[in-house]
Design a protein around this motif. Structure first.
Motif, mmCIF file in Angstrom:
data_model
loop_
_atom_site.group_PDB
_atom_site.id
_atom_site.type_symbol
_atom_site.label_atom_id
_atom_site.label_comp_id
_atom_site.label_asym_id
_atom_site.label_seq_id
_atom_site.Cartn_x
_atom_site.Cartn_y
_atom_site.Cartn_z
ATOM 1 N N ALA A 126 66.070 41.936 26.765
ATOM 2 C CA ALA A 126 65.470 42.471 27.755
ATOM 3 C C ALA A 126 64.450 43.671 27.507
ATOM 4 C CB ALA A 126 66.284 42.826 28.966
ATOM 5 N N ILE A 127 65.200 44.603 27.011
ATOM 6 C CA ILE A 127 64.553 45.923 26.348
ATOM 7 C C ILE A 127 63.380 45.629 25.512
ATOM 8 C CG2 ILE A 127 64.629 48.159 25.395
ATOM 9 C CD1 ILE A 127 67.495 48.350 26.581
ATOM 10 N N ASP A 128 63.511 44.780 24.699
ATOM 11 C CA ASP A 128 62.522 44.422 23.670
ATOM 12 C C ASP A 128 61.236 43.791 24.114
ATOM 13 O OD1 ASP A 128 61.612 44.205 20.586
ATOM 14 O OD2 ASP A 128 61.850 42.044 21.198
ATOM 15 N N PHE A 129 61.750 42.720 25.317
ATOM 16 C CA PHE A 129 60.538 42.115 26.016
ATOM 17 C C PHE A 129 59.869 42.860 26.611
ATOM 18 C CE2 PHE A 129 59.090 40.044 29.780
ATOM 19 C CZ PHE A 129 58.465 39.140 29.509
ATOM 20 N N ALA A 130 60.446 44.025 27.514
ATOM 21 C CA ALA A 130 59.668 44.853 28.156
ATOM 22 C C ALA A 130 58.836 46.042 27.328
ATOM 23 C CB ALA A 130 60.553 46.219 29.123
ATOM 24 N N HIS A 131 59.303 46.363 26.121
ATOM 25 C CA HIS A 131 58.688 46.835 25.087
ATOM 26 C C HIS A 131 57.030 46.305 24.614
ATOM 27 C CE1 HIS A 131 60.384 51.012 24.412
ATOM 28 N NE2 HIS A 131 61.597 50.363 23.974
ATOM 29 N N GLN A 132 57.447 44.961 24.478
ATOM 30 C CA GLN A 132 56.218 44.399 24.300
ATOM 31 C C GLN A 132 55.109 44.081 25.283
ATOM 32 O OE1 GLN A 132 57.475 40.348 22.754
ATOM 33 N NE2 GLN A 132 58.848 41.204 21.442
ATOM 34 N N LYS A 133 55.554 44.088 26.580
ATOM 35 C CA LYS A 133 54.686 44.132 27.695
ATOM 36 C C LYS A 133 53.970 45.207 27.938
ATOM 37 C CE LYS A 133 54.275 40.900 29.918
ATOM 38 N NZ LYS A 133 53.092 39.677 29.574
ATOM 39 N N ALA A 134 54.635 46.284 27.829
ATOM 40 C CA ALA A 134 54.090 47.685 27.933
ATOM 41 C C ALA A 134 52.950 47.848 26.800
ATOM 42 C CB ALA A 134 55.213 48.726 27.443
ATOM 43 N N GLY A 135 53.237 47.185 25.668
ATOM 44 C CA GLY A 135 52.024 47.443 24.488
ATOM 45 C C GLY A 135 50.994 46.743 24.929
ATOM 46 N N ASP A 145 44.312 50.428 35.292
ATOM 47 C CA ASP A 145 45.038 51.389 35.159
ATOM 48 C C ASP A 145 46.036 51.165 33.935
ATOM 49 O OD1 ASP A 145 46.500 53.810 35.326
ATOM 50 O OD2 ASP A 145 47.064 53.714 37.514
ATOM 51 N N ARG A 146 45.766 51.200 32.857
ATOM 52 C CA ARG A 146 46.816 50.795 31.936
ATOM 53 C C ARG A 146 47.896 51.598 31.636
ATOM 54 N NH1 ARG A 146 42.721 50.501 26.750
ATOM 55 N NH2 ARG A 146 42.014 52.438 27.675
ATOM 56 N N SER A 147 47.721 52.728 31.754
ATOM 57 C CA SER A 147 48.962 53.662 31.427
ATOM 58 C C SER A 147 49.883 53.738 32.631
ATOM 59 C CB SER A 147 48.344 55.131 31.430
ATOM 60 O OG SER A 147 47.838 55.739 32.679
ATOM 61 N N SER A 148 49.490 53.410 33.781
ATOM 62 C CA SER A 148 50.505 53.169 34.945
ATOM 63 C C SER A 148 51.348 51.754 34.737
ATOM 64 C CB SER A 148 49.887 53.045 36.308
ATOM 65 O OG SER A 148 49.082 54.359 36.620
ATOM 66 N N ALA A 149 50.441 50.953 34.561
ATOM 67 C CA ALA A 149 50.998 49.393 34.079
ATOM 68 C C ALA A 149 52.425 49.403 32.912
ATOM 69 C CB ALA A 149 49.949 48.304 33.746
ATOM 70 N N ALA A 150 51.737 50.419 31.879
ATOM 71 C CA ALA A 150 52.820 50.404 30.695
ATOM 72 C C ALA A 150 54.161 51.361 31.266
ATOM 73 C CB ALA A 150 52.187 51.336 29.711
ATOM 74 N N LEU A 151 53.599 52.438 32.084
ATOM 75 C CA LEU A 151 54.649 53.004 32.682
ATOM 76 C C LEU A 151 55.880 52.309 33.537
ATOM 77 C CD1 LEU A 151 55.985 56.040 33.244
ATOM 78 C CD2 LEU A 151 54.366 56.173 35.166
#
Length: 389
Positions: A126-135, A145-151
């Motif tokens: 789950a964490i790896d998937f969230a990292h990919q989506k943040a990227g 607002d890319r930074s807020s979406a990644a946040l």
């Protein structure tokens, strides 16, 4: 052809709580039901029965297909009989997975490791998937607002690591908020503030003579040097002139002495000194937000964040989360107000970060007044480029 209906079945579904689409279809499929309820004979003058006419017009003039989504990824289409000779309707069941097999959305669904309640789902996946989506969010040039979406994704990563909201303290989230807080230049105030968010601040020269010890701004023309100001303040106290000594301390920037003396002179004097002290800070300084919150008020930043004049909203949220107040209700309301302000300016991801940190509850899609329904998406305005979480 599959005949799944017989006269009266869909008419009974009207009262049994089935979908309105099925009931609409029954107007054309169940002739006996429709005729019994809507068609009335007209008697001619000689007592004979004339042509029937409808008491109320049908919703649709011709039969039409009805399409609905099934509970297990199915698309169901019912084509009604087009002539009086046809007694049955055509029922088609399609797999959405096959229909959308070559689309980007279907490929993302295959990579999704959820649902998160699945027993064999590991936290690392789950964490790896969230990292990919943040990227992906940071690389999307069309996302406002890319930074807020990644946040928002990074906040979910923090929740996964800490096993839920109840295990996270405000300082943990504040640290996440301030990571790369102004790497893109989003929060660089034009005037000096009391907080420096640089990881390696440069050595600062001592304030020049006559400069304010608090803000570093040049003092007024009548201000004295610190040593002389302290000597003058002491002489006024030795003479028993407390009010003049208090004014002298404030004018000279001796705020520590002023606040202590005012605290012994009554609440009115203390409030006056506090107001004079905070008025020297710029409106968008996070310290203003903190002082207003500690005073039991909703900070002005909560209603103004998202405006370019106010700069980045993250330092204000961080300072509210890191410093607990006596009234948790005021703190929660301040954060929710900030989320509402950001949402009104179209910053959906930033607003949802505020709602999550304020422990706002999720609502239902038809209720447009709800703050949270689907993370990363505004349920009042659905757009094709929303990043649903």
């Amino acid at each position: 052809e599959i005949s799944s209906y017989h006269p009266g079945t869909l008419e009974s579904s009207k009262t049994s709580g089935l979908s309105s689409s099925s009931y609409e279809l029954s107007q054309y499929m169940n002739g006996s039901d429709v005729l019994d309820s809507d068609m009335q004979p007209v008697l001619s003058s000689d007592g004979g029965e004339s042509v029937r006419q409808t008491a109320a017009p049908l919703k649709y003039s011709v039969p039409h297909a009805v399409v609905s989504f099934g509970p297990v990824g199915q698309l169901i289409r019912v084509t009604p009989a087009l002539s009086a000779q046809e007694k049955s309707s055509r029922l088609e069941i399609h797999s959405l997975e096959l229909i959308l097999s070559e689309t980007q959305e279907q490929r993302e669904l295959r990579n999704f490791p959820g649902p998160l309640t699945r027993e064999d789902l590991h936290k690392v996946d789950a964490i790896d998937f969230a990292h990919q989506k943040a990227g992906v969010c940071m690389r999307d040039g069309q996302l406002a607002d890319r930074s807020s979406a990644a946040l928002l994704w990074n906040l979910l990563i923090l929740l996964c690591r800490q096993n839920g909201v109840s295990q996270i303290v405000g300082s943990d989230i504040a640290e996440l908020l301030m990571q790369d807080s102004h790497s893109d230049g989003s929060w660089k105030p034009d005037v000096p503030t009391l907080i420096d968010f640089d990881e390696h601040p440069a050595a600062e020269a001592p304030p020049a003579g006559g400069d304010d010890l608090l803000t570093g701004d040049p003092s007024s023309s009548g201000a004295e040097r610190p040593e002389r100001a302290l000597q003058s303040y002491t002489q006024l106290l030795l003479a028993g002139r407390k009010k003049e000594a208090l004014e002298s301390a404030m004018s000279s920037g001796l705020w520590g002495h002023a606040l202590f003396l005012a605290s012994k002179m009554g609440s009115r004097s203390y409030i006056t000194v506090l107001n004079r002290f905070t008025s020297q800070l710029v409106a968008n300084d996070p310290l203003q937000t903190l002082f207003q919150l500690l005073s039991g008020r909703i900070p002005a930043a909560s209603a103004c964040c998202g405006n370019e004049k106010w700069g980045d909203w993250r330092p204000h949220l961080a300072v509210m989360l890191s410093n607990e107040t006596g009234s948790g209700a005021v703190q929660q309301k301040a954060i929710l107000t900030m989320g509402d302000s950001l949402a009104s300016r179209g910053l959906t991801h930033a607003a949802h970060v505020c709602y999550l940190t304020a422990a706002a509850s999720f609502g239902l899609f038809p209720q447009k007044a709800e703050r949270l329904v689907l993370l990363g998406s505004s349920h009042s305005i659905i757009k094709s480029n929303n990043y649903y979480l």
